[in-house]
Write a protein that holds these residues in place. Structure first.
Motif, PDB file in Angstrom:
ATOM      1  N   ALA A  20       0.131  -0.702  -1.063  1.00  0.00           N
ATOM      2  CA  ALA A  20      -0.437  -2.041  -1.242  1.00  0.00           C
ATOM      3  C   ALA A  20      -1.960  -1.974  -1.260  1.00  0.00           C
ATOM      4  O   ALA A  20      -2.618  -2.613  -2.091  1.00  0.00           O
ATOM      5  CB  ALA A  20       0.051  -2.977  -0.136  1.00  0.00           C
ATOM      6  N   ALA A  21      -2.532  -1.184  -0.346  1.00  0.00           N
ATOM      7  CA  ALA A  21      -3.982  -1.027  -0.317  1.00  0.00           C
ATOM      8  C   ALA A  21      -4.488  -0.388  -1.607  1.00  0.00           C
ATOM      9  O   ALA A  21      -5.475  -0.838  -2.203  1.00  0.00           O
ATOM     10  CB  ALA A  21      -4.387  -0.196   0.896  1.00  0.00           C
ATOM     11  N   ALA A  22      -3.804   0.665  -2.055  1.00  0.00           N
ATOM     12  CA  ALA A  22      -4.222   1.362  -3.271  1.00  0.00           C
ATOM     13  C   ALA A  22      -4.131   0.457  -4.494  1.00  0.00           C
ATOM     14  O   ALA A  22      -5.031   0.452  -5.343  1.00  0.00           O
ATOM     15  CB  ALA A  22      -3.365   2.617  -3.464  1.00  0.00           C
ATOM     16  N   ILE A  23      -3.065  -0.313  -4.587  1.00  0.00           N
ATOM     17  CA  ILE A  23      -2.897  -1.223  -5.730  1.00  0.00           C
ATOM     18  C   ILE A  23      -3.986  -2.292  -5.721  1.00  0.00           C
ATOM     19  O   ILE A  23      -4.573  -2.615  -6.756  1.00  0.00           O
ATOM     20  CB  ILE A  23      -1.488  -1.847  -5.711  1.00  0.00           C
ATOM     21  N   THR A  24      -4.257  -2.852  -4.542  1.00  0.00           N
ATOM     22  CA  THR A  24      -5.289  -3.887  -4.436  1.00  0.00           C
ATOM     23  C   THR A  24      -6.645  -3.347  -4.875  1.00  0.00           C
ATOM     24  O   THR A  24      -7.384  -4.006  -5.624  1.00  0.00           O
ATOM     25  CB  THR A  24      -5.363  -4.427  -2.993  1.00  0.00           C
ATOM     26  N   LEU A  25      -6.976  -2.156  -4.424  1.00  0.00           N
ATOM     27  CA  LEU A  25      -8.244  -1.542  -4.819  1.00  0.00           C
ATOM     28  C   LEU A  25      -8.280  -1.252  -6.323  1.00  0.00           C
ATOM     29  O   LEU A  25      -9.291  -1.495  -6.989  1.00  0.00           O
ATOM     30  CB  LEU A  25      -8.472  -0.255  -4.023  1.00  0.00           C
ATOM     31  N   ALA A  26      -7.181  -0.730  -6.850  1.00  0.00           N
ATOM     32  CA  ALA A  26      -7.122  -0.440  -8.285  1.00  0.00           C
ATOM     33  C   ALA A  26      -7.221  -1.708  -9.118  1.00  0.00           C
ATOM     34  O   ALA A  26      -7.879  -1.725 -10.165  1.00  0.00           O
ATOM     35  CB  ALA A  26      -5.837   0.325  -8.608  1.00  0.00           C
ATOM     36  N   GLN A  27      -6.573  -2.786  -8.659  1.00  0.00           N
ATOM     37  CA  GLN A  27      -6.675  -4.058  -9.382  1.00  0.00           C
ATOM     38  C   GLN A  27      -8.101  -4.578  -9.386  1.00  0.00           C
ATOM     39  O   GLN A  27      -8.489  -5.319 -10.301  1.00  0.00           O
ATOM     40  CB  GLN A  27      -5.742  -5.095  -8.749  1.00  0.00           C
ATOM     41  N   ALA A  28      -8.883  -4.196  -8.384  1.00  0.00           N
ATOM     42  CA  ALA A  28     -10.294  -4.603  -8.316  1.00  0.00           C
ATOM     43  C   ALA A  28     -11.194  -3.657  -9.107  1.00  0.00           C
ATOM     44  O   ALA A  28     -12.417  -3.783  -9.067  1.00  0.00           O
ATOM     45  CB  ALA A  28     -10.744  -4.667  -6.858  1.00  0.00           C
ATOM     46  N   GLY A  29     -10.595  -2.715  -9.811  1.00  0.00           N
ATOM     47  CA  GLY A  29     -11.366  -1.818 -10.666  1.00  0.00           C
ATOM     48  C   GLY A  29     -11.900  -0.578  -9.970  1.00  0.00           C
ATOM     49  O   GLY A  29     -12.753   0.121 -10.519  1.00  0.00           O
ATOM     50  N   ARG A  30     -11.400  -0.282  -8.786  1.00  0.00           N
ATOM     51  CA  ARG A  30     -11.872   0.883  -8.042  1.00  0.00           C
ATOM     52  C   ARG A  30     -11.046   2.119  -8.399  1.00  0.00           C
ATOM     53  O   ARG A  30      -9.875   2.031  -8.746  1.00  0.00           O
ATOM     54  CB  ARG A  30     -11.783   0.638  -6.536  1.00  0.00           C
ATOM     55  N   SER A  75       4.136 -10.564  -6.040  1.00  0.00           N
ATOM     56  CA  SER A  75       3.217 -10.752  -7.174  1.00  0.00           C
ATOM     57  C   SER A  75       3.241  -9.575  -8.142  1.00  0.00           C
ATOM     58  O   SER A  75       2.685  -9.661  -9.236  1.00  0.00           O
ATOM     59  CB  SER A  75       1.780 -10.952  -6.656  1.00  0.00           C
ATOM     60  N   LEU A  76       3.889  -8.491  -7.759  1.00  0.00           N
ATOM     61  CA  LEU A  76       3.912  -7.290  -8.598  1.00  0.00           C
ATOM     62  C   LEU A  76       5.182  -7.240  -9.437  1.00  0.00           C
ATOM     63  O   LEU A  76       6.249  -7.652  -8.985  1.00  0.00           O
ATOM     64  CB  LEU A  76       3.849  -6.036  -7.712  1.00  0.00           C
ATOM     65  N   PRO A  77       5.105  -6.689 -10.650  1.00  0.00           N
ATOM     66  CA  PRO A  77       6.301  -6.588 -11.514  1.00  0.00           C
ATOM     67  C   PRO A  77       7.142  -5.363 -11.151  1.00  0.00           C
ATOM     68  O   PRO A  77       7.400  -4.490 -11.982  1.00  0.00           O
ATOM     69  CB  PRO A  77       5.687  -6.470 -12.916  1.00  0.00           C
TER      70      PRO A  77
END
Length: 200
Positions: A20-30, A75-77
């Motif tokens: 979840a942390a990794a996805i959130t960061l990746a969604q923020a462009g990190r 919220s994720l597919p």
């Protein structure tokens, strides 16, 4: 392996929280690197053929009701990537020496049938949380903010702040309901409400 400068963040652990942390960061462009010590990813969500070929067992936890209810995971597919939530009709048993068992089933009524005279007390304790679980989950599992349902959260909180022993002893008279409730305190009352709500 040197990672300095190549990634904005390194997440240690590929369980649900790490992912979840990794996805959130990746969604923020990190740029994110996930590191996992085990041979397979998944943390407490892993399964493996532990006994015989074709028989898959949970390596850690077998029930993840708060993951099913999580606003983030919802919220994720995930279904597009093959995730299927599997729900047992009886989520948790508590057997007794006399051969009987109390069962946490997928409804308050079915659970009540296994705890005898405490069925009505079980309903009083959990019915409102079960009926309003979607609203409650947003406040319990979402980011900290003023609750959208300001009366619902305090009612839930008044039960949640009490010790499990005191709540069980003051609510239930019989051994079956008390023992079943005691088995829920590790995953929390929120998990029970989720399982009996019948999500997703």
């Amino acid at each position: 392996m040197a990672v300095s400068g190549r990634y904005d963040a390194v997440v240690v652990g590929s369980g649900p929280n790490g992912l979840a942390a990794a996805i959130t960061l990746a969604q923020a462009g990190r740029r994110v690197l996930v590191r996992e010590a085990m041979d397979t990813p998944g943390g407490g969500l892993r399964t493996a053929e532990l006994t015989l070929p074709g028989f898959v067992h949970d390596v850690c936890s077998a029930v993840h009701p708060l993951a099913v209810s999580s606003p983030f995971f919802r919220s994720l597919p995930l279904a597009e990537f093959g995730l299927e939530w599997v729900h047992s009709p009886a989520c948790m048993p508590h057997p007794f020496e006399d051969g009987t068992a109390a069962l946490l089933e997928r409804s308050i009524e079915a659970t009540g049938a296994t705890i005898g005279s405490d069925a009505a007390a079980w309903r009083r304790l959990l019915a409102r949380d079960v009926e309003r679980w979607r609203d409650l989950a947003a406040g319990v599992l979402g980011p900290l903010r003023f609750p959208r349902h300001p009366l619902l959260m305090p009612r839930f909180g008044l039960k949640a702040v009490r010790s499990a022993q005191h709540l069980a002893e003051s609510t239930f008279r019989g051994e079956h309901a008390r023992a079943l409730f005691a088995g829920t305190v590790a995953p929390s009352t929120a998990c029970v409400a989720t399982m009996q709500h019948g999500l997703p």
